[in-house]
Design an enzyme around this catalytic site. Structure first.
Site, PDB file in Angstrom:
ATOM      1  N   VAL A   1       0.811  -1.227   0.000  1.00  0.00           N
ATOM      2  CA  VAL A   1       0.000   0.000   0.000  1.00  0.00           C
ATOM      3  C   VAL A   1       0.841   1.273   0.000  1.00  0.00           C
ATOM      4  O   VAL A   1       0.324   2.358  -0.260  1.00  0.00           O
ATOM      5  CB  VAL A   1      -0.999   0.045   1.192  1.00  0.00           C
TER       6      VAL A   1
ATOM      7  N   SER B   1      -7.878   4.051  14.971  1.00  0.00           N
ATOM      8  CA  SER B   1      -7.523   3.504  16.289  1.00  0.00           C
ATOM      9  C   SER B   1      -8.027   4.445  17.366  1.00  0.00           C
ATOM     10  O   SER B   1      -8.142   5.657  17.124  1.00  0.00           O
ATOM     11  CB  SER B   1      -6.002   3.393  16.419  1.00  0.00           C
TER      12      SER B   1
ATOM     13  N   TYR C   1       2.795   6.702  15.729  1.00  0.00           N
ATOM     14  CA  TYR C   1       1.627   5.862  15.415  1.00  0.00           C
ATOM     15  C   TYR C   1       0.344   6.671  15.605  1.00  0.00           C
ATOM     16  O   TYR C   1      -0.543   6.676  14.738  1.00  0.00           O
ATOM     17  CB  TYR C   1       1.627   4.629  16.321  1.00  0.00           C
TER      18      TYR C   1
ATOM     19  N   ILE D   1      -7.004  -5.137  20.769  1.00  0.00           N
ATOM     20  CA  ILE D   1      -7.474  -6.356  20.106  1.00  0.00           C
ATOM     21  C   ILE D   1      -6.333  -7.372  20.080  1.00  0.00           C
ATOM     22  O   ILE D   1      -5.186  -7.012  19.791  1.00  0.00           O
ATOM     23  CB  ILE D   1      -7.930  -6.057  18.649  1.00  0.00           C
TER      24      ILE D   1
HETATM   25  P1  NDP Z   1      -1.176  -7.302  12.173  1.00  0.00           P
HETATM   26  O1  NDP Z   1       0.250  -6.879  12.333  1.00  0.00           O
HETATM   27  O2  NDP Z   1      -1.637  -8.550  12.831  1.00  0.00           O
HETATM   28  O3  NDP Z   1      -1.543  -7.382  10.605  1.00  0.00           O
HETATM   29  C1  NDP Z   1      -1.222  -6.319   9.739  1.00  0.00           C
HETATM   30  C2  NDP Z   1      -1.299  -6.797   8.305  1.00  0.00           C
HETATM   31  O4  NDP Z   1      -0.967  -5.686   7.442  1.00  0.00           O
HETATM   32  C3  NDP Z   1      -0.299  -7.926   8.002  1.00  0.00           C
HETATM   33  O5  NDP Z   1      -0.917  -8.921   7.217  1.00  0.00           O
HETATM   34  C4  NDP Z   1       0.794  -7.180   7.243  1.00  0.00           C
HETATM   35  O6  NDP Z   1       1.532  -8.005   6.338  1.00  0.00           O
HETATM   36  C5  NDP Z   1      -0.024  -6.151   6.472  1.00  0.00           C
HETATM   37  N1  NDP Z   1       0.809  -5.064   5.954  1.00  0.00           N
HETATM   38  C6  NDP Z   1       1.808  -4.400   6.597  1.00  0.00           C
HETATM   39  N2  NDP Z   1       2.370  -3.502   5.760  1.00  0.00           N
HETATM   40  C7  NDP Z   1       1.719  -3.601   4.576  1.00  0.00           C
HETATM   41  C8  NDP Z   1       1.855  -2.953   3.317  1.00  0.00           C
HETATM   42  N3  NDP Z   1       2.806  -2.008   3.105  1.00  0.00           N
HETATM   43  N4  NDP Z   1       1.026  -3.293   2.306  1.00  0.00           N
HETATM   44  C9  NDP Z   1       0.085  -4.258   2.487  1.00  0.00           C
HETATM   45  N5  NDP Z   1      -0.093  -4.909   3.653  1.00  0.00           N
HETATM   46  C10 NDP Z   1       0.727  -4.591   4.688  1.00  0.00           C
HETATM   47  O7  NDP Z   1      -2.026  -6.051  12.672  1.00  0.00           O
HETATM   48  P2  NDP Z   1      -3.525  -5.953  13.271  1.00  0.00           P
HETATM   49  O8  NDP Z   1      -4.385  -6.952  12.616  1.00  0.00           O
HETATM   50  O9  NDP Z   1      -3.435  -5.913  14.733  1.00  0.00           O
HETATM   51  O10 NDP Z   1      -3.899  -4.477  12.799  1.00  0.00           O
HETATM   52  C11 NDP Z   1      -4.726  -4.195  11.676  1.00  0.00           C
HETATM   53  C12 NDP Z   1      -5.111  -2.717  11.720  1.00  0.00           C
HETATM   54  O11 NDP Z   1      -5.795  -2.439  12.942  1.00  0.00           O
HETATM   55  C13 NDP Z   1      -3.899  -1.773  11.666  1.00  0.00           C
HETATM   56  O12 NDP Z   1      -4.223  -0.648  10.882  1.00  0.00           O
HETATM   57  C14 NDP Z   1      -3.724  -1.365  13.120  1.00  0.00           C
HETATM   58  O13 NDP Z   1      -3.097  -0.123  13.262  1.00  0.00           O
HETATM   59  C15 NDP Z   1      -5.187  -1.322  13.579  1.00  0.00           C
HETATM   60  N6  NDP Z   1      -5.367  -1.419  15.035  1.00  0.00           N
HETATM   61  C16 NDP Z   1      -5.036  -2.580  15.706  1.00  0.00           C
HETATM   62  C17 NDP Z   1      -5.246  -2.646  17.062  1.00  0.00           C
HETATM   63  C18 NDP Z   1      -4.936  -3.874  17.846  1.00  0.00           C
HETATM   64  O14 NDP Z   1      -5.140  -3.839  19.083  1.00  0.00           O
HETATM   65  N7  NDP Z   1      -4.495  -4.966  17.257  1.00  0.00           N
HETATM   66  C19 NDP Z   1      -5.797  -1.507  17.826  1.00  0.00           C
HETATM   67  C20 NDP Z   1      -6.116  -0.362  17.003  1.00  0.00           C
HETATM   68  C21 NDP Z   1      -5.907  -0.338  15.666  1.00  0.00           C
HETATM   69  P3  NDP Z   1       2.806  -8.879   6.866  1.00  0.00           P
HETATM   70  O15 NDP Z   1       2.215 -10.081   7.516  1.00  0.00           O
HETATM   71  O16 NDP Z   1       3.573  -9.184   5.611  1.00  0.00           O
HETATM   72  O17 NDP Z   1       3.562  -8.003   7.802  1.00  0.00           O
END
Ligand code: NDP
Length: 267
Positions: free
Chosen positions: A59, A137, A150, A183
């Site tokens: 992205v 978030s 962040y 989460i």
């Molecule tokens: P994870 O780290 O578990 O998953 C993130 C995903 O995004 C991974 O599959 C990763 O790929 C992918 N990713 C990272 N960089 C890129 C890129 N440049 N292009 C395409 N894909 C990419 O994160 P979460 O599921 O916890 O988080 C998801 C969203 O929720 C995020 O935006 C996070 O900020 C937000 N969030 C999460 C919270 C939480 O408590 N978990 C709380 C608040 C917000 P790869 O596996 O290759 O790294």
């Protein structure tokens, strides 16, 4: 499970794991055709299964976003829902944080949703209908220590949401943001593991939430489903916290908050 997204084509960025994967599966359960865009790097994307397709996407890169959107349109003909979920985090004080950390966070968390919206919006405009759901978030409103960069990206996502809802509203495109609280995913597991007593951290975390626990990726997916579906047809420009009321409780010194915290401790 249902057919609330029957006939719709959905794109979920960063949907290979964590919250994004839960969103992809939940929306596919409602009969959407879901295309997951994720890094996959040198790995080849998982084999597509019914209603769930996987394609390479970075992205942060305009060329990658453009190629991804073109491929989705070529294969599936339309994009009705865009879920901007891909995100990363860095835990560092402002002194430790490098310009590279700052730029990387901005590129994934903020430039990514901007680029995706930029290239998907013309297609939604052509059809005269579409929905964008960003994952922001609660750290766009409040902030944990060492999360300056962040939090800045997530406040930026909230601002982007306001702008897109205003600019794209006349074209029949809605834009909203789900703001998750704590989460259970890999992203913040590393944070919990900073402390040797994991179960103590988990107990204390639960006590910060009036509902007495942290959230699951599925609970974010359910909120996204509502915003992606016609059930929220008059909702646009909103930031919706899904956080078990954590951001609604004013913190108190623990000595005065003991009875309340005790009530939240599960036996
Ligand atoms: P994870 O780290 O578990 O998953 C993130 C995903 O995004 C991974 O599959 C990763 O790929 C992918 N990713 C990272 N960089 C890129 C890129 N440049 N292009 C395409 N894909 C990419 O994160 P979460 O599921 O916890 O988080 C998801 C969203 O929720 C995020 O935006 C996070 O900020 C937000 N969030 C999460 C919270 C939480 O408590 N978990 C709380 C608040 C917000 P790869 O596996 O290759 O790294």
């Amino acid at each position: 499970m249902g057919n609330r997204l029957s006939g719709k084509v959905v794109v979920v960025t960063g949907g290979n794991r964590g919250i994004g994967r839960a969103i992809a599966e939940r929306l596919a359960d409602e009969e959407a055709m879901v295309v997951v865009g994720d890094l996959f790097d040198e790995r080849s994307p998982p084999v597509s299964v019914e209603r769930l397709a996987f394609m390479c996407l970075d992205v942060t890169k305009e060329t990658s976003v453009r190629a991804f959107v073109d491929e989705v349109l070529q294969k599936f003909g339309r994009i009705d829902v865009l879920v901007n979920n891909a995100g990363i985090i860095v835990h560092k004080s402002i002194d430790e944080q490098t310009v590279e950390d700052w730029d990387r966070l901005m590129a994934v968390n903020l430039r990514g949703p901007f680029l995706m919206a930029k290239y998907v919006a013309p297609e939604m405009r052509r059809v005269g209908l579409g929905t964008i759901v960003n994952i922001g978030s609660v750290e766009g409103f409040m902030v944990n220590p060492w999360h300056t960069a962040y939090a800045a990206t997530k406040a930026g996502v909230h601002g982007l949401t306001l702008g897109l809802s205003v600019d794209l509203g006349p074209d029949g495109i809605r834009c909203n943001t789900v703001c998750p609280g704590w989460i259970e995913t890999d992203l913040n597991r590393s944070y919990v593991e900073l402390h040797p007593d994991r179960s103590l951290v988990e107990r204390e975390l639960a006590q910060l939430h009036p509902v007495g626990r942290i959230g699951s990726p599925k609970e974010i997916a359910n909120a996204v489903l509502w915003l992606a579906s016609d059930e929220s047809s008059f909702v646009s420009g909103e930031m919706i916290a899904v956080d078990g009321a954590r951001t609604k409780k004013i913190s108190l010194p623990s000595i005065l908050d003991g009875d309340y915290r005790a009530k939240l401790t599960k036996p």
